[in-house]
Design an enzyme around this catalytic site. Structure first.
Site, short mmCIF file in Angstrom:
data_model
loop_
_atom_site.label_atom_id
_atom_site.label_comp_id
_atom_site.label_asym_id
_atom_site.label_seq_id
_atom_site.Cartn_x
_atom_site.Cartn_y
_atom_site.Cartn_z
N CYS A 79 -12.04 -3.50 2.99
CA CYS A 79 -11.42 -3.35 1.49
C CYS A 79 -12.32 -2.51 0.56
O CYS A 79 -13.65 -2.61 0.32
CB CYS A 79 -11.28 -4.71 0.88
SG CYS A 79 -10.89 -4.61 -0.97
N CYS A 83 -13.84 -3.97 -2.53
CA CYS A 83 -15.05 -4.83 -2.32
C CYS A 83 -16.20 -4.16 -2.17
O CYS A 83 -17.41 -4.67 -2.60
CB CYS A 83 -14.63 -5.97 -1.02
SG CYS A 83 -13.50 -7.22 -1.24
N HIS A 132 -5.84 -5.05 -8.76
CA HIS A 132 -6.47 -4.38 -9.81
C HIS A 132 -5.61 -4.18 -11.00
O HIS A 132 -4.47 -3.99 -10.95
CB HIS A 132 -7.00 -2.96 -9.03
CG HIS A 132 -6.20 -2.03 -8.29
ND1 HIS A 132 -5.74 -2.89 -6.98
CD2 HIS A 132 -5.23 -1.30 -8.67
CE1 HIS A 132 -4.83 -1.82 -6.43
NE2 HIS A 132 -4.36 -1.03 -7.68
N HIS A 191 -12.17 -11.12 -3.55
CA HIS A 191 -11.18 -10.41 -2.97
C HIS A 191 -9.74 -11.30 -3.01
O HIS A 191 -9.68 -12.28 -2.36
CB HIS A 191 -11.27 -10.31 -1.43
CG HIS A 191 -10.20 -9.42 -0.93
ND1 HIS A 191 -10.18 -7.89 -0.82
CD2 HIS A 191 -9.30 -9.78 -0.19
CE1 HIS A 191 -9.23 -7.66 -0.28
NE2 HIS A 191 -8.44 -8.68 0.03
N GLY A 240 4.44 0.36 -5.58
CA GLY A 240 3.35 1.24 -5.53
C GLY A 240 1.77 0.92 -5.31
O GLY A 240 0.94 2.11 -5.31
N HIS A 294 -4.93 -1.32 -13.99
CA HIS A 294 -4.89 0.03 -14.25
C HIS A 294 -4.89 -0.05 -15.87
O HIS A 294 -4.07 -0.52 -16.23
CB HIS A 294 -3.61 1.20 -13.66
CG HIS A 294 -3.63 1.23 -12.42
ND1 HIS A 294 -3.94 2.34 -11.72
CD2 HIS A 294 -3.00 0.30 -11.59
CE1 HIS A 294 -3.63 2.31 -10.32
NE2 HIS A 294 -3.05 1.05 -10.21
N ASP A 347 -10.85 5.58 -11.97
CA ASP A 347 -10.12 5.82 -10.93
C ASP A 347 -10.23 7.14 -10.15
O ASP A 347 -10.47 8.25 -11.05
CB ASP A 347 -8.48 5.72 -11.27
CG ASP A 347 -7.45 5.58 -10.17
OD1 ASP A 347 -6.91 4.58 -10.06
OD2 ASP A 347 -7.37 6.76 -9.36
#
Ligand code: DGP
Length: 116
Positions: free
Chosen positions: A8, A11, A102, A50, A95, A104, A34
């Site tokens: 990941c 992670c 997470h 996670h 998407g 955005h 990002d």
């Protein structure tokens, strides 16, 4: 708790083994820029733990989910963002490309609604 750093990316970012432009971290939450920004300000806010996506979270994660949202609010204040969009993509069809929960946090341009 298990370590998924090998598989990941997020992670790896959370434990520092993968480089990122870190913006914020505490014992539970990490925020970073990002890699492929979709707005002048585009941050990602993640739990260290996670969790693949929002629909894998449950009651035991209630405090953590609250911390993620409050971190978004604090960062919006810190970056002086008046209008911003906070979004999570849950599943490939929505998407999601990285399977680690997470949010955005995006700002600095006009956003359309409904989102594309
Ligand atoms: P999503 O498509 O909702 O799963 O968003 C994943 C975001 O993660 C996407 O906007 C690009 C970003 N991203 C992918 N890999 C990396 C990385 O290695 N570092 C950083 N900083 N961002 C990444």
């Amino acid at each position: 708790m298990y370590n998924t750093t090998m598989t990941c990316i997020f992670c790896g970012i959370a434990d520092g083994s993968i480089k990122s432009q870190l913006i914020y971290e505490d014992e539970d939450v990490v925020a970073f820029k990002d890699l492929n920004p979709q707005a002048p300000t585009h941050l990602l806010i993640i739990p260290r733990q996670h969790i693949a996506r929002l629909d894998e979270a449950d009651e035991q994660h209630a405090l953590l989910l609250g911390k993620l949202l409050l971190t978004a609010k604090k960062l919006a204040k810190q970056f002086n963002l008046k209008d911003f969009r906070l979004v999570t993509n849950n599943g490939k069809g929505a998407g999601q490309s990285v399977d680690h929960l997470h949010f955005h946090l995006m700002a600095g341009r006009r956003f359309n609604w409904p989102a594309g």
